[in-house]
Design a protein around this motif. Structure first.
Motif, PDB file in Angstrom:
ATOM      1  N   CYS A  32      -1.929  58.900   6.853  1.00  0.00           N
ATOM      2  CA  CYS A  32      -2.645  59.809   7.750  1.00  0.00           C
ATOM      3  C   CYS A  32      -1.689  60.869   8.303  1.00  0.00           C
ATOM      4  CB  CYS A  32      -3.302  59.006   8.863  1.00  0.00           C
ATOM      5  SG  CYS A  32      -4.444  59.974   9.837  1.00  0.00           S
ATOM      6  N   GLY A  61      -4.817  63.184   7.501  1.00  0.00           N
ATOM      7  CA  GLY A  61      -5.450  63.389   8.805  1.00  0.00           C
ATOM      8  C   GLY A  61      -6.544  64.448   8.737  1.00  0.00           C
ATOM      9  N   ARG A  97     -10.499  63.850   9.602  1.00  0.00           N
ATOM     10  CA  ARG A  97     -11.178  64.636  10.639  1.00  0.00           C
ATOM     11  C   ARG A  97     -12.430  65.326  10.084  1.00  0.00           C
ATOM     12  NH1 ARG A  97      -8.530  69.610  13.875  1.00  0.00           N
ATOM     13  NH2 ARG A  97     -10.540  70.613  14.252  1.00  0.00           N
ATOM     14  N   ASP A 130      -1.887  53.813   8.178  1.00  0.00           N
ATOM     15  CA  ASP A 130      -0.751  54.653   8.546  1.00  0.00           C
ATOM     16  C   ASP A 130       0.251  53.794   9.320  1.00  0.00           C
ATOM     17  OD1 ASP A 130      -0.031  57.696   8.493  1.00  0.00           O
ATOM     18  OD2 ASP A 130       0.573  57.008  10.487  1.00  0.00           O
ATOM     19  N   SER A 184      -0.820  59.035  14.978  1.00  0.00           N
ATOM     20  CA  SER A 184      -1.665  59.751  14.009  1.00  0.00           C
ATOM     21  C   SER A 184      -3.068  59.986  14.548  1.00  0.00           C
ATOM     22  CB  SER A 184      -1.751  58.960  12.698  1.00  0.00           C
ATOM     23  OG  SER A 184      -0.469  58.879  12.114  1.00  0.00           O
ATOM     24  N   ARG A 220      -2.793  62.840  16.977  1.00  0.00           N
ATOM     25  CA  ARG A 220      -2.511  64.124  16.320  1.00  0.00           C
ATOM     26  C   ARG A 220      -3.769  64.721  15.701  1.00  0.00           C
ATOM     27  NH1 ARG A 220       1.104  64.789  10.820  1.00  0.00           N
ATOM     28  NH2 ARG A 220       0.649  66.995  10.487  1.00  0.00           N
ATOM     29  N   HIS A 221      -4.610  63.881  15.096  1.00  0.00           N
ATOM     30  CA  HIS A 221      -5.773  64.417  14.374  1.00  0.00           C
ATOM     31  C   HIS A 221      -7.092  64.179  15.098  1.00  0.00           C
ATOM     32  CE1 HIS A 221      -3.265  65.416  10.947  1.00  0.00           C
ATOM     33  NE2 HIS A 221      -2.736  64.221  11.009  1.00  0.00           N
ATOM     34  N   SER A 241      -3.396  71.329   6.842  1.00  0.00           N
ATOM     35  CA  SER A 241      -4.058  70.040   7.035  1.00  0.00           C
ATOM     36  C   SER A 241      -5.540  70.110   6.676  1.00  0.00           C
ATOM     37  CB  SER A 241      -3.885  69.617   8.501  1.00  0.00           C
ATOM     38  OG  SER A 241      -4.654  68.481   8.793  1.00  0.00           O
TER      39      SER A 241
END
Lengths: 438, 438
Positions: free
Chosen positions: A11, A16, A20, A44, A50, A53-54, A316
């Protein structure tokens, strides 16, 4: 209809993005796929980081604790053993035996595979596509070539009623960003690379990008698809942009060109001529106008002529969207998807062996008679000259370029050797040779 | 595996191209489709002439004699009744009841349909897609929008992991050829149209092309695919290029723009704003650099950002190759292909209602005070001005342009009405209003 269940391994940036989009577009994906498409599990090493972050629910990671390699491998094994999982997205990256093994096990377990791993496909594509065929499963790889640009789908399905004669492209955003910055701001390679690293377009170790290796991986995948050529990665001639200088770019502008890192392949009978390297691209060719981290592909087809595709080559959500498109196609068409076959017949040769127009840059002592010496030596090799560029005299040096009509690189090297045999003293630097792309 | 059998109705420009490619690429098509793909029958009123024109075996036409309409209809009926035929290509063209009826009968007979008939799909798409869904068969229409450019496949499948926010495009090659010629050679519309007719880019009656109707058909098909909007053709605002003058093009150049016939649609919530008409396209936008009979499409997506596709918009083999790609996909995926659904919700509105930057061209008497009068009236409507162009004074006339920040067209019309109320005498011509595409 039974939901189509997807697990994502890794991820990071791309994985990621996939997760999403799958969550945000759940309803639209079901509509396109003709059945629900469900993100069932993520693996992950750092779930909390992670997820944050996403913007993903931590529950998908199976726990909040950071995982050791062994723990992540165990979770991966459980996913591979889960008959409910229909498709696995591999976004761990790299070409380790572990990653390759996971991909092969995904297919052997009767699951479809989608990956953005261009290095793995370039180096191990033969085995992976064979494994997919054996398992009767689809291997989605839209994201492996030029990120968001749907070039795989276009070549595989959009051009199914046609025959690709040649493919050229700007397939490495880092190199293109660097060359664009050098051109626009008159800076050197090192300074432009530093800018690219600051902007996040280049990694701390930029070798794979600026050395042409990454672009070579993409071209290897594309020539398999377009020409049925297997194992191209092993012999493809690849050079990068680190030797391109400010002086080269000035001369290019004078010759109505931009210097671009070009992936080029063209077929002539059973021979596919291909290489990756800096080329002088004429301003009349669209690829010359592609600046920054953008990617672009130009195909010349037998029936439909010229096609150009331009889009984001990395990122991403950009790359993630390409993987999600693969997921939707596979959910809809399943095992009816035909993986690209390597065909017997086509042989890979270096572009150098194909007659092609070249521009040769000479950096010589500023003395009379050199233009005559150089152009005579080139003509003596049976090479027609298209243009002799403006001679930039500095008193000390004379820098000028000669653009040839189509010829082989070896004939140019012979001409240079003849000049050297006559007057080795005039060369201030080794002449540089760039193919010219019209 | 059983061959996939195809019949082509109408062997004119496009149908002949389809037939020729199917014969020349038989082996490659079988490889891509995963089964043999066979051209089983052609129907045309003039077999000998059509066979000679496209280099096709006369046997495929079922006889050498010219056919009456009734005879051709009988041969078509026999094909529709033949259970061996899997797919019918409709390349008769037009929107007659007969052609529409044939298409519906193809589907009702349990056969797949592929067509390049943009007018029919724009005007009767709802009925035809419903008929295809009812029959559980695929309706291939790649060739109906932008000829060889695989835009249908890209939007439908390549963007399946994304969400289209806007689509703009140059979708009528005739209009683009005319505007390009007018720009490059400084000639007027009539002269450029004559050139286009001589080159075969424009028909004897060019109304559908230069009036924007053909581009409107394509945009109607695209907004259905991208936004689920049905029946767009009935209300889409369409204007063409016949009123574009040399003076407009000079002003456009001054404003760093090219004038192009642009199809544009963008979604905001459940509203899709769309129109076809001449726009000023900024030189920084790729579409401004598309010259000649080429087509181009630019999509802006939620996740993957900007995409550009460029290619040939017309031609026998070019458009034919798109239909053959549909045939291959349908042979491979068959009834798993999901036809584009019209969704409840989205409403079509005229672009005029969307705040957009505009350039307004004023052609006035050459007297002092006009710039102040015009810009004050525009400002009084709450419109911010981006740029006031160079004022081309001739002593008799003053021609200048004002580029606004985003505003509605109606607010510009109000400003013009105010100026007219003050000084009706200054206008030498009605001000012209062009949307500006960045």
């Amino acid at each position: 209809m039974k939901p189509f269940k997807v697990a994502v391994l890794g991820c990071g940036t791309v994985g990621g993005g996939v997760a999403r989009i799958m969550l945000e577009r759940k309803e639209a994906l079901a509509l396109s796929a003709g059945r629900p498409v469900e993100l069932a599990a993520l693996v992950d090493l750092f779930p909390v980081r992670s997820a944050a972050r996403h913007g993903l629910p931590i529950g998908l990671f199976g726990g909040e604790s950071d995982l050791s390699g062994a723990q992540a491998a165990a979770r991966t094994d459980a996913i591979l053993a889960d008959p409910e999982i229909d498709l696995v997205v591999e976004t761990m990256g790299g070409t380790s035996d572990y990653v390759r093994g996971v991909c092969e096990r995904v297919l052997a377990a009767g699951k479809h595979l989608a990956t953005a791993n261009k290095a793995l496909l370039a180096e191990r594509g033969d085995e992976l596509f064979a494994a997919a065929d054996k398992a009767g499963k689809a291997l989605g790889f839209e994201a492996a070539v030029c990120g968001a640009i749907p070039v795989i789908r276009v070549v595989k399905e959009g051009f199914a009623g046609d025959e690709v004669l040649s493919i050229s492209g700007i397939m490495n955003g880092t190199s293109n960003y660097i060359l664009s910055k050098m051109t626009a701001e008159g800076i050197g390679f090192d300074e432009a690379l530093k800018l690219a690293q600051e902007k996040g377009y280049a990694e701390a170790d930029p070798t794979l990008d600026v050395g042409g290796g990454d672009a070579g991986h993409k071209l290897s995948i594309l020539v398999r698809l377009a020409f049925g050529l297997a194992g191209a990665n092993r012999t493809l001639a690849v050079s990068g942009v680190s030797d391109v200088t400010k002086a080269d770019l000035r001369v290019a502008a004078e010759m109505d060109c931009a210097i671009k890192l070009i992936c080029h392949a063209q077929r002539s009978g059973d021979i596919v001529y291909a290489s990756v390297g800096p080329m002088m691209v004429k301003r009349s060719n669209f690829l010359s106008r592609i600046d920054g981290a953008t990617n672009a592909v130009r195909a010349m087809n037998r029936y439909s002529g010229e096609h150009i595709l331009v889009g984001k080559g990395a990122g991403s959500l950009e790359t993630g969207s390409a993987i999600v498109a693969d997921i939707v196609s596979i959910a809809r068409y399943g095992e009816r998807i035909v993986n690209p076959a390597a065909r017997p017949g086509p042989q890979l040769r270096n572009m150098d062996e194909l007659p092609f127009p070249y521009t040769v840059l000479f950096d010589t002592a500023d003395v009379p008679g050199i233009t005559g010496l150089v152009t005579t030596a080139i003509g003596d090799q049976g090479i027609n000259i298209d243009t002799v560029g403006h001679n930039m005299h500095s008193g000390e040096a004379a820098v000028f370029a000669v653009e040839t009509m189509p010829c082989t690189r070896s004939s140019i090297l012979k001409a240079i050797a003849v000049i050297r045999a006559h007057r080795a003293d005039i060369f201030r630097a080794e002449p540089k040779i760039f193919p010219v792309l019209y």
